[in-house]
Design an enzyme around this catalytic site. Structure first.
Site, short mmCIF file in Angstrom:
data_model
loop_
_atom_site.label_atom_id
_atom_site.label_comp_id
_atom_site.label_asym_id
_atom_site.label_seq_id
_atom_site.Cartn_x
_atom_site.Cartn_y
_atom_site.Cartn_z
N MET A 30 17.25 49.12 21.76
CA MET A 30 17.01 49.86 20.52
C MET A 30 18.22 50.74 20.21
SD MET A 30 12.99 50.47 20.18
CE MET A 30 12.82 51.93 21.14
N LEU A 33 23.11 53.36 23.24
CA LEU A 33 23.33 52.73 24.55
C LEU A 33 23.92 53.68 25.58
CD1 LEU A 33 24.73 49.31 23.28
CD2 LEU A 33 22.35 49.99 23.68
N HIS A 37 21.83 50.45 29.89
CA HIS A 37 21.97 49.23 29.08
C HIS A 37 23.16 48.40 29.56
CE1 HIS A 37 19.94 51.99 26.09
NE2 HIS A 37 19.14 50.95 26.08
N LYS A 151 13.25 50.48 34.81
CA LYS A 151 12.81 51.83 34.42
C LYS A 151 11.52 51.74 33.61
CE LYS A 151 13.86 56.08 32.29
NZ LYS A 151 13.45 55.86 30.90
#
Ligand code: PAF
Length: 284
Positions: A30, A33, A37, A151
């Site tokens: 989404m 970053l 990521h 996570k």
């Protein structure tokens, strides 16, 4: 690095990769970053010849409109990071492109049990939004594999189950949590913490580690609630507002852990207005 805004554009890129017989790894995000990521990107690069990243703030998975409105959007910075990381293509659709008939009319995907239990019970509709958008990306991009972070433990379990149930032909790779040196897990939400909250935030992970040690010291997992409650009280006493700490089987996410050898502590707590999540797997 190629960029695509429309489904036709990304499909054209995918067609070229498939024509050249390249394997495709997908990382859905989404945006906003961070190192977490980038670890997903690296894992995808290790396992596939071409890596496509999606950046889409998915309105369907937000249970609180305020969160959607305030979600950090940092597209320029994100694209620069992905270019530097050697990503091959980025897909950045708008909500109108992903949901042309509007959210109310959108066909959705629901993974029974997991969508409405644990984190799903606290965030109604959230996991239907995740399952729907991820399955749309799988259909649009047809990747050979996709990487998701551990996570979001329940999200990863839900996606694995969805892939199995819906016969998606791809491999799901779980990637370990990336943490700051002080133990705080990387998250886009950390950017919304004040400097004082940021200093306090690592206590969340420290509390899970301590709970993990206490659980490991118990003869079995039969009577753990008192120990879990102690951690909730500790966290609340030190300035957090605990939303939930639950211990479930690490593989099935079942609350029945009496026979489990691997359990996971799933935790969510507010620090000020920011809801942090974290987890810790414990093996006997
Ligand atoms: O984990 C996330 O960032 C999102 O839930 C995902 C998988 C990109 C779907 O929007």
């Amino acid at each position: 690095m190629k960029t695509a805004k429309t489904i036709e554009e990304i499909r054209q890129i995918v067609t070229e990769y498939k024509h050249d017989l390249k394997t495709i790894g997908l990382v859905t995000t989404m945006g906003n970053l961070h190192k977490g990521h980038l670890a997903l990107v690296r894992e995808a690069q290790k396992n596939a010849e071409k890596v496509i990243v999606t950046i889409f703030v998915n309105p369907m998975q937000f249970d609180r409109p305020e969160d959607l409105k305030t979600y950090p959007r940092t597209l320029e910075q994100d694209l620069a990071l992905l270019e530097e990381a050697g990503v091959d293509a980025v897909f950045t659709p708008t909500p109108e492109i992903m949901y042309p008939r509007g959210l109310q009319n959108q066909t959705y995907v629901e993974v029974p049990d997991l969508a409405n239990s644990l984190e799903g019970a606290l965030r109604p509709g959230h996991f239907n939004g995740v399952a729907t958008v991820v399955s749309k990306f799988f259909n649009i991009i047809q990747p050979d594999l996709a990487c998701f972070g551990e996570k979001d433990y329940q999200q990863l379990a839900l996606i694995r189950e969805m892939v199995q149930d819906m016969n998606f032909q791809l491999r799901i790779i779980g990637v370990p949590i990336v943490r700051h040196e002080n133990g705080l897990a990387y998250s886009s939400r950390n950017n919304r913490l004040s400097p004082e909250e940021l200093e306090k935030a690592p206590e969340f992970h420290a509390c899970l580690v301590k709970l993990g040690e206490k659980l490991r010291a118990l003869p079995d997992f039969r009577n753990i609630q008192k120990t879990v409650d102690e951690s909730v009280n500790e966290l609340d006493g030190s300035g957090f507002s605990t939303d939930d700490i639950t211990v479930v089987d690490a593989d099935t996410l079942s609350p029945d852990i009496t026979e489990s050898r691997r359990v996971v502590i799933l935790a969510a707590a507010y620090l000020g207005k920011v809801r942090l999540i974290d987890n810790l797997v414990i093996t006997r």
